[in-house]
Scaffold this motif. Structure first.
Motif, mmCIF file in Angstrom:
data_model
loop_
_atom_site.group_PDB
_atom_site.id
_atom_site.type_symbol
_atom_site.label_atom_id
_atom_site.label_comp_id
_atom_site.label_asym_id
_atom_site.label_seq_id
_atom_site.Cartn_x
_atom_site.Cartn_y
_atom_site.Cartn_z
ATOM 1 N N PRO A 56 11.335 -4.050 -9.897
ATOM 2 C CA PRO A 56 10.848 -3.104 -8.885
ATOM 3 C C PRO A 56 9.592 -3.613 -8.185
ATOM 4 O O PRO A 56 8.847 -4.434 -8.717
ATOM 5 C CB PRO A 56 10.543 -1.849 -9.697
ATOM 6 C CG PRO A 56 10.287 -2.333 -11.073
ATOM 7 C CD PRO A 56 11.151 -3.551 -11.259
ATOM 8 N N ILE A 57 9.398 -3.103 -6.981
ATOM 9 C CA ILE A 57 8.149 -3.311 -6.251
ATOM 10 C C ILE A 57 7.383 -1.994 -6.331
ATOM 11 O O ILE A 57 7.914 -0.933 -5.989
ATOM 12 C CB ILE A 57 8.407 -3.677 -4.781
ATOM 13 C CG1 ILE A 57 9.157 -5.006 -4.684
ATOM 14 C CG2 ILE A 57 7.090 -3.727 -4.000
ATOM 15 C CD1 ILE A 57 9.624 -5.346 -3.275
ATOM 16 N N PHE A 58 6.136 -2.069 -6.801
ATOM 17 C CA PHE A 58 5.294 -0.895 -6.936
ATOM 18 C C PHE A 58 4.157 -0.933 -5.914
ATOM 19 O O PHE A 58 3.724 -2.014 -5.488
ATOM 20 C CB PHE A 58 4.668 -0.825 -8.334
ATOM 21 C CG PHE A 58 5.656 -0.673 -9.446
ATOM 22 C CD1 PHE A 58 6.379 0.511 -9.607
ATOM 23 C CD2 PHE A 58 5.873 -1.700 -10.350
ATOM 24 C CE1 PHE A 58 7.284 0.658 -10.642
ATOM 25 C CE2 PHE A 58 6.779 -1.565 -11.391
ATOM 26 C CZ PHE A 58 7.488 -0.383 -11.538
ATOM 27 N N ILE A 59 3.670 0.235 -5.558
ATOM 28 C CA ILE A 59 2.461 0.322 -4.743
ATOM 29 C C ILE A 59 1.349 -0.346 -5.537
ATOM 30 O O ILE A 59 1.187 -0.102 -6.731
ATOM 31 C CB ILE A 59 2.128 1.793 -4.425
ATOM 32 C CG1 ILE A 59 3.244 2.375 -3.565
ATOM 33 C CG2 ILE A 59 0.765 1.919 -3.752
ATOM 34 C CD1 ILE A 59 3.235 3.882 -3.475
ATOM 35 N N GLY A 60 0.613 -1.221 -4.889
ATOM 36 C CA GLY A 60 -0.445 -1.979 -5.552
ATOM 37 C C GLY A 60 -0.039 -3.391 -5.938
ATOM 38 O O GLY A 60 -0.909 -4.213 -6.246
ATOM 39 N N LEU A 108 12.344 8.936 -5.787
ATOM 40 C CA LEU A 108 11.760 7.804 -6.507
ATOM 41 C C LEU A 108 10.765 7.057 -5.615
ATOM 42 O O LEU A 108 9.811 6.459 -6.099
ATOM 43 C CB LEU A 108 12.869 6.848 -6.975
ATOM 44 C CG LEU A 108 12.430 5.631 -7.771
ATOM 45 C CD1 LEU A 108 11.695 6.039 -9.048
ATOM 46 C CD2 LEU A 108 13.624 4.756 -8.098
ATOM 47 N N HIS A 109 10.964 7.123 -4.292
ATOM 48 C CA HIS A 109 10.108 6.414 -3.350
ATOM 49 C C HIS A 109 8.957 7.259 -2.811
ATOM 50 O O HIS A 109 7.973 6.705 -2.325
ATOM 51 C CB HIS A 109 10.923 5.920 -2.143
ATOM 52 C CG HIS A 109 12.100 5.089 -2.497
ATOM 53 N ND1 HIS A 109 12.069 4.089 -3.441
ATOM 54 C CD2 HIS A 109 13.370 5.111 -2.024
ATOM 55 C CE1 HIS A 109 13.261 3.534 -3.536
ATOM 56 N NE2 HIS A 109 14.073 4.141 -2.691
ATOM 57 N N VAL A 143 8.805 1.254 -4.480
ATOM 58 C CA VAL A 143 9.006 1.042 -3.046
ATOM 59 C C VAL A 143 10.466 0.654 -2.828
ATOM 60 O O VAL A 143 11.033 -0.115 -3.607
ATOM 61 C CB VAL A 143 8.048 -0.049 -2.524
ATOM 62 C CG1 VAL A 143 8.222 -0.260 -1.026
ATOM 63 C CG2 VAL A 143 6.604 0.318 -2.856
ATOM 64 N N GLY A 144 11.082 1.172 -1.774
ATOM 65 C CA GLY A 144 12.487 0.884 -1.486
ATOM 66 C C GLY A 144 12.767 -0.611 -1.470
ATOM 67 O O GLY A 144 12.001 -1.388 -0.896
ATOM 68 N N THR A 202 0.822 -1.203 0.000
ATOM 69 C CA THR A 202 0.000 0.000 0.000
ATOM 70 C C THR A 202 0.863 1.264 0.000
ATOM 71 O O THR A 202 2.063 1.210 0.276
ATOM 72 C CB THR A 202 -0.912 0.037 1.238
ATOM 73 O OG1 THR A 202 -0.087 0.186 2.409
ATOM 74 C CG2 THR A 202 -1.762 -1.223 1.359
ATOM 75 N N ASP A 203 0.225 2.381 -0.286
ATOM 76 C CA ASP A 203 0.894 3.672 -0.187
ATOM 77 C C ASP A 203 1.391 3.903 1.240
ATOM 78 O O ASP A 203 2.487 4.424 1.460
ATOM 79 C CB ASP A 203 -0.069 4.782 -0.606
ATOM 80 C CG ASP A 203 0.592 6.137 -0.583
ATOM 81 O OD1 ASP A 203 0.312 6.908 0.369
ATOM 82 O OD2 ASP A 203 1.391 6.430 -1.485
#
Length: 152
Positions: A94-98, A40-41, A57-58, A23-24
């Motif tokens: 990468p890991i993205f929100i969602g 970027l984060h 996400v970091g 999540t955000d």
């Protein structure tokens, strides 16, 4: 699930977690805890100008999430002595929100310590997103207790 001790471990064995959506709030809290406020984060507008087109996400968040997810299995709850290292860790995507992530842990080896009073279990981890893309992977050996002696 019940706690597994050294004697209970079968090699190879595989464990798979349920999913967890990032999540955000996760991303923001991780920036706060880690102090990593790279734009970027945390900056939507800046992130749009990068090759990713959105916030990432970091990376260390993935390792943190992974440890929490495998802890929920409870298989080492009473038997874990120490995580010994994180080796050959790769940030593959990468890991993205969602993103919805799950963990796969494979037990690939075990041996007794030189004194024979504890075991070492070799573990391979993969953190996998909803599209079955491995976003992170690596190994992490762990010291584990032997089964307690039964009272007579």
């Amino acid at each position: 699930m019940t706690t597994l001790y050294y004697e209970d471990l079968e090699i190879p064995s595989k464990f798979v977690s349920t999913g967890r959506t990032v999540t955000d709030a996760d991303a923001t809290m991780f920036c706060m805890v880690s102090g990593d406020w790279n734009p970027l984060h945390c900056d939507n507008e800046y992130a749009k100008t990068t090759r990713f087109g959105r916030r990432v996400v970091g990376g260390i968040f993935g390792i943190t999430l992974l440890t929490g997810m495998f802890t929920r299995w409870g298989v080492f709850e009473l038997s874990a002595v120490a995580m010994l290292s994180i080796d050959h860790w790769e940030f593959k995507a990468p890991i993205f929100i969602g993103d919805t992530l799950h963990v796969e842990m494979q037990l690939i080896g075990k041996r007794l310590t030189s004194k024979g009073d504890f075991g070492i279990v070799e573990r391979e981890f993969s953190l996998i997103n909803q599209d079955e893309v491995v976003v992170q992977r690596g190994t992490s050996p762990m010291m584990i207790a032997l089964r307690p002696a039964q009272a007579a």
